[in-house]
Enzyme design. Structure first.
Site, PDB file in Angstrom:
ATOM      1  N   SER A 149       0.863  -1.184   0.000  1.00 22.06           N
ATOM      2  CA  SER A 149       0.000   0.000   0.000  1.00 22.06           C
ATOM      3  C   SER A 149       0.894   1.227   0.000  1.00 22.06           C
ATOM      4  O   SER A 149       2.043   1.171   0.466  1.00 22.06           O
ATOM      5  CB  SER A 149      -0.887   0.011   1.249  1.00 22.06           C
ATOM      6  OG  SER A 149      -1.539   1.256   1.412  1.00 22.06           O
ATOM      7  N   THR A 176     -12.722  -0.755  -3.515  1.00 16.21           N
ATOM      8  CA  THR A 176     -12.777  -2.128  -3.029  1.00 16.21           C
ATOM      9  C   THR A 176     -13.546  -2.140  -1.720  1.00 16.21           C
ATOM     10  O   THR A 176     -13.842  -1.093  -1.140  1.00 16.21           O
ATOM     11  CB  THR A 176     -11.365  -2.689  -2.780  1.00 16.21           C
ATOM     12  OG1 THR A 176     -10.752  -1.943  -1.719  1.00 16.21           O
ATOM     13  CG2 THR A 176     -10.500  -2.607  -4.025  1.00 16.21           C
ATOM     14  N   TYR A 186      -2.005  -1.059  10.375  1.00 14.91           N
ATOM     15  CA  TYR A 186      -1.971  -1.243   8.923  1.00 14.91           C
ATOM     16  C   TYR A 186      -0.703  -0.628   8.334  1.00 14.91           C
ATOM     17  O   TYR A 186      -0.033  -1.240   7.494  1.00 14.91           O
ATOM     18  CB  TYR A 186      -3.210  -0.598   8.306  1.00 14.91           C
ATOM     19  CG  TYR A 186      -3.357  -0.767   6.820  1.00 14.91           C
ATOM     20  CD1 TYR A 186      -3.698  -1.996   6.266  1.00 14.91           C
ATOM     21  CD2 TYR A 186      -3.164   0.306   5.951  1.00 14.91           C
ATOM     22  CE1 TYR A 186      -3.842  -2.160   4.898  1.00 14.91           C
ATOM     23  CE2 TYR A 186      -3.306   0.167   4.584  1.00 14.91           C
ATOM     24  CZ  TYR A 186      -3.645  -1.073   4.062  1.00 14.91           C
ATOM     25  OH  TYR A 186      -3.781  -1.216   2.702  1.00 14.91           O
TER      26      TYR A 186
END
Length: 254
Positions: free
Chosen positions: A139, A187, A152
């Site tokens: 990412s 998404t 994350y």
């Protein structure tokens, strides 16, 4: 074009989003596709749309190293070889650092980072035989920090550097390892931001191409990296974010 005819590709997180789009792209180019996902119901729905002769669906929690080992072994036995591993499965859990529980931290690290490693480790003996390659989906949050996602950010930063480490260790075996780093895309994971018009607008203003990403945008780069056209590319960290990471994070001046 059938660039992957006769080759076997494993895609984790294949029941939706980037994983589903990537599996479809490889399948369209002739590959035998192994779809892995912990969401068995959605996995089976997606698998129904693939050729039974050239696909295999395996329900698997990639945070469980033993389950990963079984899944990779079953895939190799069923389809004969493994040529490409796409480590796409991941989760994101927002929260301020002081509000992030042990359970949240562990679940994100275990799936996003440890799961990526478990899959790579299990696939390496097979990839050595085919001189295959690994593509990790990280990412842009792994290339630079952002707000409200400490677990994350940490996990995806680990995936980026794990990619470099694997590329160095596996290059002598002819195995290439690269990562793609999506920005905000349409998404299920990005749904909360995408559906918040004000937040989506702010994000788009920071994006050179002036739009959000689509799963197919990321899938096409993954397929390229797995192809012979990228035969001299390894250890690369490629943003697929419409130019978001090219700026200093500021919107354009009026």
């Amino acid at each position: 074009m059938q660039r992957f005819s006769g080759k076997t590709v494993i895609v984790t997180g294949a029941a939706s989003g980037f994983g589903e789009a990537t599996a479809r792209s490889f399948h369209a180019e002739g590959a035998n596709v192994v779809l892995l996902d912990a969401d068995e119901d959605n996995l089976n729905k997606v698998a129904e749309q693939f050729s039974k002769e050239r696909s295999l669906a395996i329900a698997c929690d990639i945070a469980d190293s033993a389950a990963v080992n079984r899944a990779i072994k079953d895939a190799a036995e069923h389809l004969g070889q493994i040529d490409v591993l796409v480590n796409n499965a991941g989760i994101a859990r927002p929260g301020q650092p002081e509000e992030t529980s042990d359970e949240t931290w562990a679940s994100v690290i275990n799936i996003d980072l440890s799961g990526t490693f478990y899959c790579a480790r299990a696939a390496i003996p097979h990839l050595k035989k085919t001189k295959g390659n690994i593509i990790n989906v990280a990412s842009i949050s792994g290339m630079g920090g952002d707000w409200n996602f400490p677990a994350y950010n940490a996990a995806k930063g680990g995936v980026v550097n794990l990619t470099r480490s694997l590329a160095l260790d596996l290059g002598k075996h002819g195995i290439r390892v690269n990562s793609v780093n999506p920005g905000l895309s349409r998404t299920a994971m990005g749904k909360g931001l995408v559906e918040d018009e004000a937040k989506a607008k702010k994000f788009i203003e920071r994006t050179a191409l002036g739009r959000l990403g689509e799963p197919e945008d990321i899938a096409s780069v993954i397929v390229f990296l797995a192809s012979e056209e990228a035969g001299y590319v390894t250890g690369a960290t490629i943003p697929v974010d419409g130019g978001t990471s090219a700026s200093n994070g500021q919107p354009p001046m009026e």
